[in-house]
Design an enzyme around this catalytic site. Structure first.
Site, PDB file in Angstrom:
ATOM      1  N   THR A  75       0.848  -1.201   0.000  1.00  0.00           N
ATOM      2  CA  THR A  75       0.000   0.000   0.000  1.00  0.00           C
ATOM      3  C   THR A  75       0.880   1.247   0.000  1.00  0.00           C
ATOM      4  O   THR A  75       0.662   2.188  -0.781  1.00  0.00           O
ATOM      5  CB  THR A  75      -0.915  -0.004   1.253  1.00  0.00           C
ATOM      6  N   GLN A 193       0.846  -9.349  -7.244  1.00  0.00           N
ATOM      7  CA  GLN A 193       0.219 -10.645  -7.504  1.00  0.00           C
ATOM      8  C   GLN A 193       0.985 -11.453  -8.550  1.00  0.00           C
ATOM      9  O   GLN A 193       0.683 -12.612  -8.783  1.00  0.00           O
ATOM     10  CB  GLN A 193      -1.231 -10.448  -7.951  1.00  0.00           C
ATOM     11  N   SER A 214       5.682  -7.172  -2.910  1.00  0.00           N
ATOM     12  CA  SER A 214       5.335  -7.319  -1.492  1.00  0.00           C
ATOM     13  C   SER A 214       5.748  -8.673  -0.931  1.00  0.00           C
ATOM     14  O   SER A 214       5.651  -9.688  -1.627  1.00  0.00           O
ATOM     15  CB  SER A 214       3.814  -7.168  -1.348  1.00  0.00           C
ATOM     16  N   THR A 252      13.107   4.125  10.731  1.00  0.00           N
ATOM     17  CA  THR A 252      14.013   3.006  10.964  1.00  0.00           C
ATOM     18  C   THR A 252      13.586   1.769  10.182  1.00  0.00           C
ATOM     19  O   THR A 252      12.426   1.352  10.260  1.00  0.00           O
ATOM     20  CB  THR A 252      14.018   2.664  12.472  1.00  0.00           C
ATOM     21  N   CYS A 341      -9.222  -6.324   1.003  1.00  0.00           N
ATOM     22  CA  CYS A 341      -9.142  -4.896   1.320  1.00  0.00           C
ATOM     23  C   CYS A 341     -10.469  -4.193   1.154  1.00  0.00           C
ATOM     24  O   CYS A 341     -10.681  -3.113   1.669  1.00  0.00           O
ATOM     25  CB  CYS A 341      -8.122  -4.217   0.418  1.00  0.00           C
TER      26      CYS A 341
END
Ligand code: PMP
Length: 400
Positions: A75, A193, A214, A252, A341
């Site tokens: 995201t 995906q 991701s 961080t 989502c």
């Protein structure tokens, strides 16, 4: 007498994969993260590990290490790519209106930044897709104009499994740039995906400027992701703080998560071919069975051309698909009605609506398979599915 409970069958891998054992081991070996920004021994070691992971990940995608930006999730990567590109353009074109292009079937983390930019006054075009969920690159070419800043098109769709022809899209964009003598539009793809299963993920061959990857969908840790940012592509940060990640994503770094991400991506890419071939066979088996045994079924997953090997999305006439998912859950099977989502929202999936074109009902169910899915699982799923659909149809007949 209680019968021994049969194992649960998880068929929602497109919304999140379990973390793999080797990823867990690598993260445990690394231990708890120290801040890699320090100048003491442990911090320097963490920084070395961080940079090794960056190099390893870059190599998997044909990128350079300094083109890899670690971000907390896909995201965030999509938001940074979209907002960051448009804001950078606006800085240099304060009196012009940016034009941006995406498709009707993107993930919410692409569509919502587009909506936000629309509210801020940008011109936005949503490319339609055909019944197989693919855009027409010629249509894209016709939309591009001198103020087109960004084109964002996902490599593969996580709801129906359609795959875009990235090279043709990149070619259209390159032609437009050449004709206009401009570095714009920038080409972003959400490859979340696509990462586990598609053969070509080399950023230069694909011709992308920005690419989102991701860990959450590749058996890596949740909240681990990368934005590939091609050298020479200008974006500005959308969050502000320290100078981590060349200031593109301040804060961080979670080095343990990044180590896990690197291992997960390496494993995903080395298993890509074998696992895709295995799943295509399981998927074909499932689709054939469904078509032979259930009536009134529309398979929403494309059946021709390049397609993800692990997704079976279908609509069954006259069936409440949410109820179907709930009934399957009670039988030990986890599936989904639409992208997790958007699951809290009313209405059918925007992806199915886009491919159905108003010609048919758009309720749908998605089964997305993974490393542990076997033909035996599919046998059980389809039997339960047949029984439940029968039961539901009989109930409807009784009451309506
Ligand atoms: N893009 C796509 C295509 C996705 O499937 C998802 C997750 N459903 C995301 C982006 C967002 O990922 P995350 O929720 O991990 O930020």
């Amino acid at each position: 007498m209680f019968s021994k409970r049969s194992k649960r069958i998880f068929l929602d891998h497109a919304s999140g994969t379990p973390i793999s054992e080797s990823v867990k081991r690598a993260m445990n070996r690394f231990g708890t993260s120290v801040n890699p920004g320090g100048i003491y021994k442990e911090a320097v070691a963490a920084k070395v590990t961080l940079e090794t992971s960056r190099r390893d990940i870059a190599a998997l995608f044909g990128a350079l290490p300094d083109e890899i930006v670690f971000v907390p999730g896909a995201t965030e990567a999509n938001n940074l790519a979209i907002m960051g590109t448009v804001k950078a353009w606006q800085d240099n074109h304060p009196d012009e209106i940016p034009h941006i292009i995406t498709t009707a079937i993107e993930h919410a983390s692409v569509l919502e930044p587009f909506c936000e930019l629309d509210r801020e006054g940008a011109e936005v075009d949503y490319l339609p897709v055909d019944r197989e969920g693919r855009i027409n690159p010629r249509e894209l070419r016709n939309l591009i104009k001198p103020n087109t800043v960004l084109v964002s098109i996902a490599y593969a769709n996580g709801e129906i499994g359609s795959v875009e022809d990235m090279r043709s899209i990149a070619k259209s964009i390159r032609h437009a740039r050449k004709e206009q003598g401009s570095a714009y539009p920038v080409f972003h793809t959400d490859a979340v995906q696509a990462t586990l299963y598609l053969a070509d993920l080399d950023v230069r061959r694909l011709g992308v400027d920005l690419m989102t990857i991701s860990g959450a969908k590749v058996y890596g840790p949740k909240k681990s992701a990368v934005l590939y940012l091609k050298r020479g592509t200008t974006i500005i940060p959308i969050t502000f703080g320290g100078n981590q990640e060349s200031t593109y994503w301040p804060g961080t770094e979670d080095v343990a998560n990044i180590v896990g991400l690197a291992v997960a991506l390496d494993e995903a890419r080395s298993r890509q071919e074998q696992e895709s071939d295995r799943l295509v066979a399981v998927k074909d088996y499932a689709i054939t069975w469904i078509q032979d045994h259930l009536s009134g079924v529309t398979i929403n997953t494309p059946q021709e051309g390049e397609v993800l090997p692990h997704i079976v999305n279908l609509s069954i006439d006259g069936i409440d698909h949410e109820e179907l998912v709930i009934r399957l859950d009670a039988k030990g099977i986890a599936a989904s009605v639409k992208s997790a989502c958007k699951s809290g929202e009313e209405g059918d999936s925007h992806v199915i609506r886009a491919i159905a074109k108003g010609d048919r009902p758009t309720g749908s169910i998605r089964f997305s398979m993974g490393r542990t899915t076997t033909r035996q699982d599919i046998d059980r799923v389809v039997k339960e599915l047949e029984g439940i659909v029968d039961e539901m149809n009989n109930t409807y007949k009784k009451y309506y």
